[in-house]
Design a protein around this motif. Structure first.
Motif, mmCIF file in Angstrom:
data_model
loop_
_atom_site.group_PDB
_atom_site.id
_atom_site.type_symbol
_atom_site.label_atom_id
_atom_site.label_comp_id
_atom_site.label_asym_id
_atom_site.label_seq_id
_atom_site.Cartn_x
_atom_site.Cartn_y
_atom_site.Cartn_z
ATOM 1 N N GLU A 1 -51.464 -34.543 101.023
ATOM 2 C CA GLU A 1 -52.476 -33.504 100.803
ATOM 3 C C GLU A 1 -53.787 -34.068 100.258
ATOM 4 N N ASP A 2 -53.725 -35.182 99.543
ATOM 5 C CA ASP A 2 -54.918 -35.798 98.960
ATOM 6 C C ASP A 2 -55.601 -36.785 99.900
ATOM 7 N N GLY A 3 -55.039 -36.986 101.077
ATOM 8 C CA GLY A 3 -55.618 -37.917 102.036
ATOM 9 C C GLY A 3 -55.122 -39.340 101.910
ATOM 10 N N ALA A 4 -54.227 -39.591 100.958
ATOM 11 C CA ALA A 4 -53.676 -40.940 100.785
ATOM 12 C C ALA A 4 -52.591 -41.190 101.840
ATOM 13 N N PRO A 5 -52.464 -42.412 102.339
ATOM 14 C CA PRO A 5 -51.398 -42.707 103.302
ATOM 15 C C PRO A 5 -50.028 -42.384 102.707
ATOM 16 N N ALA A 6 -49.214 -41.649 103.450
ATOM 17 C CA ALA A 6 -47.866 -41.283 103.003
ATOM 18 C C ALA A 6 -46.806 -42.127 103.718
ATOM 19 N N TYR A 7 -46.989 -42.319 105.039
ATOM 20 C CA TYR A 7 -46.056 -43.151 105.803
ATOM 21 C C TYR A 7 -46.670 -43.524 107.140
ATOM 22 N N LEU A 8 -46.102 -44.542 107.772
ATOM 23 C CA LEU A 8 -46.479 -44.946 109.118
ATOM 24 C C LEU A 8 -45.415 -44.434 110.075
ATOM 25 N N ASP A 9 -45.846 -43.839 111.163
ATOM 26 C CA ASP A 9 -44.934 -43.370 112.209
ATOM 27 C C ASP A 9 -45.107 -44.306 113.394
ATOM 28 N N LEU A 10 -44.038 -44.981 113.779
ATOM 29 C CA LEU A 10 -44.091 -45.966 114.857
ATOM 30 C C LEU A 10 -42.889 -45.765 115.761
ATOM 31 N N GLY A 11 -43.107 -45.174 116.925
ATOM 32 C CA GLY A 11 -41.997 -44.873 117.818
ATOM 33 C C GLY A 11 -41.043 -43.928 117.117
ATOM 34 N N SER A 12 -39.812 -44.296 116.993
ATOM 35 C CA SER A 12 -38.830 -43.463 116.296
ATOM 36 C C SER A 12 -38.592 -43.944 114.867
ATOM 37 N N PHE A 13 -39.492 -44.790 114.354
ATOM 38 C CA PHE A 13 -39.356 -45.328 113.000
ATOM 39 C C PHE A 13 -40.401 -44.725 112.071
ATOM 40 N N GLY B 1 -37.286 -33.421 102.111
ATOM 41 C CA GLY B 1 -38.169 -33.523 103.267
ATOM 42 C C GLY B 1 -37.389 -33.612 104.566
ATOM 43 N N ASP B 2 -38.135 -33.620 105.680
ATOM 44 C CA ASP B 2 -37.476 -33.751 106.989
ATOM 45 C C ASP B 2 -36.940 -35.170 107.150
ATOM 46 N N ILE B 3 -35.907 -35.299 107.943
ATOM 47 C CA ILE B 3 -35.309 -36.608 108.212
ATOM 48 C C ILE B 3 -35.718 -36.998 109.623
ATOM 49 N N PRO B 4 -36.447 -38.107 109.787
ATOM 50 C CA PRO B 4 -36.907 -38.507 111.118
ATOM 51 C C PRO B 4 -35.751 -38.619 112.103
#
Length: 74
Positions: free
Chosen positions: A40-52, A63-66
């Motif tokens: 919400e603050d604009g800070a990086p939370a995670y990287l989404d790469l393919g199914s990772f 939270g949701d589980i990828p």
């Protein structure tokens, strides 16, 4: 940009795609899209790469589980 573990393991080089994401150029992640998801603050939370999903902290249990890995696989 290069994404790789500190010691051994998979890695790839990435080039910007002009839409705020990167595309894998070689090795295991060739052709995969890498995007940065922010909190919400604009800070990086995670990287989404393919199914990772790459994070610096464990997943939030609320939270949701990828990929739904925790929904029925036992």
């Amino acid at each position: 940009m290069r994404l790789a573990p500190v010691e051994g393991g998979r890695g790839s080089r990435f080039t910007p795609d002009g839409a705020g994401a990167w595309t894998g150029q070689d090795e295991y992640f060739a052709g995969e899209r890498l995007t940065v998801h922010r909190d919400e603050d604009g800070a990086p939370a995670y990287l989404d790469l393919g199914s990772f999903r790459f994070t610096r902290t464990p997943y939030d249990p609320d939270g949701d589980i990828p990929g739904g890995a925790g929904t029925g696989w036992r």
